[in-house]
Design an enzyme around this catalytic site. Sequence first.
Site, mmCIF file in Angstrom:
data_model
loop_
_atom_site.group_PDB
_atom_site.id
_atom_site.type_symbol
_atom_site.label_atom_id
_atom_site.label_comp_id
_atom_site.label_asym_id
_atom_site.label_seq_id
_atom_site.Cartn_x
_atom_site.Cartn_y
_atom_site.Cartn_z
ATOM 1 N N SER A 98 27.913 26.456 17.473
ATOM 2 C CA SER A 98 28.022 25.379 16.295
ATOM 3 C C SER A 98 28.698 24.115 16.856
ATOM 4 O O SER A 98 29.342 23.791 17.726
ATOM 5 C CB SER A 98 29.097 25.955 15.145
ATOM 6 O OG SER A 98 29.306 24.954 14.226
ATOM 7 N N THR B 299 32.567 22.850 16.754
ATOM 8 C CA THR B 299 33.773 23.343 17.457
ATOM 9 C C THR B 299 33.894 22.336 18.714
ATOM 10 O O THR B 299 32.842 21.959 19.099
ATOM 11 C CB THR B 299 33.332 24.691 17.948
ATOM 12 O OG1 THR B 299 32.202 24.820 18.971
ATOM 13 C CG2 THR B 299 32.926 25.714 16.952
ATOM 14 N N THR C 247 34.478 22.899 21.990
ATOM 15 C CA THR C 247 33.683 23.154 23.301
ATOM 16 C C THR C 247 32.220 22.702 23.049
ATOM 17 O O THR C 247 31.658 22.029 24.087
ATOM 18 C CB THR C 247 33.604 24.578 23.856
ATOM 19 O OG1 THR C 247 35.193 24.862 24.005
ATOM 20 C CG2 THR C 247 33.117 24.521 24.937
ATOM 21 N N CYS C 248 31.564 22.880 22.058
ATOM 22 C CA CYS C 248 30.114 22.679 21.680
ATOM 23 C C CYS C 248 29.816 21.193 21.503
ATOM 24 O O CYS C 248 29.122 20.536 22.139
ATOM 25 C CB CYS C 248 29.697 23.183 20.509
ATOM 26 S SG CYS C 248 29.780 25.006 20.404
ATOM 27 N N ALA C 249 30.795 20.324 20.926
ATOM 28 C CA ALA C 249 31.032 19.142 20.800
ATOM 29 C C ALA C 249 31.019 18.341 22.171
ATOM 30 O O ALA C 249 30.161 17.639 22.555
ATOM 31 C CB ALA C 249 32.016 18.376 19.866
#
Length: 165
Positions: free
Chosen positions: A54, A57, A59-61
């Site tokens: 997603s 979050t 880490t994803c960003a």
Amino acid sequence: MATITLGGNPVNTNGELPKIGSKATDFSMIQTDLSTATLATFAGNRLVLNIFPSIDTGTCATSVRTFNEKASQLANTKVLCISRDLPFAQKRFCGAEGLENVINLSDFNTGSFGKNYGLEIVDGPLAGLHSRVVIVLDENGTILHTEQVSEIANEPNYEAALAVL
């Protein structure tokens, strides 16, 4: 089936990543303008598939920001950021962050990309979402590199992914 971890707890995916040297499986996903994109949409370009659970979050960003920065330095290369987030959430994030060197694709409606590429999480609290994976393709759609991050909260190895380009 692959086993990865979320906060140190094991979770499983629905299969194994595609093999290096094989041809990428076609896909159909929704772009932030609600148009459909397929593998053929990006024909002739090298592709970095940055896949994650997603956009909302940390880490994803971070992975989207990092690949956005590095993508501007790569010739004939597009970075596709793929999740099951709605296209509206992907567009909101990139607009707020000023990210212009990545293309967001949403697999929200069927999850078929995650299923076909063997990276859908099948159990645990993130079941149904994509695991954190990077897949790199050459101009002909041949897979040059894959990485399934063993702990979902960790970042991928950006340098290893980009080194094959």
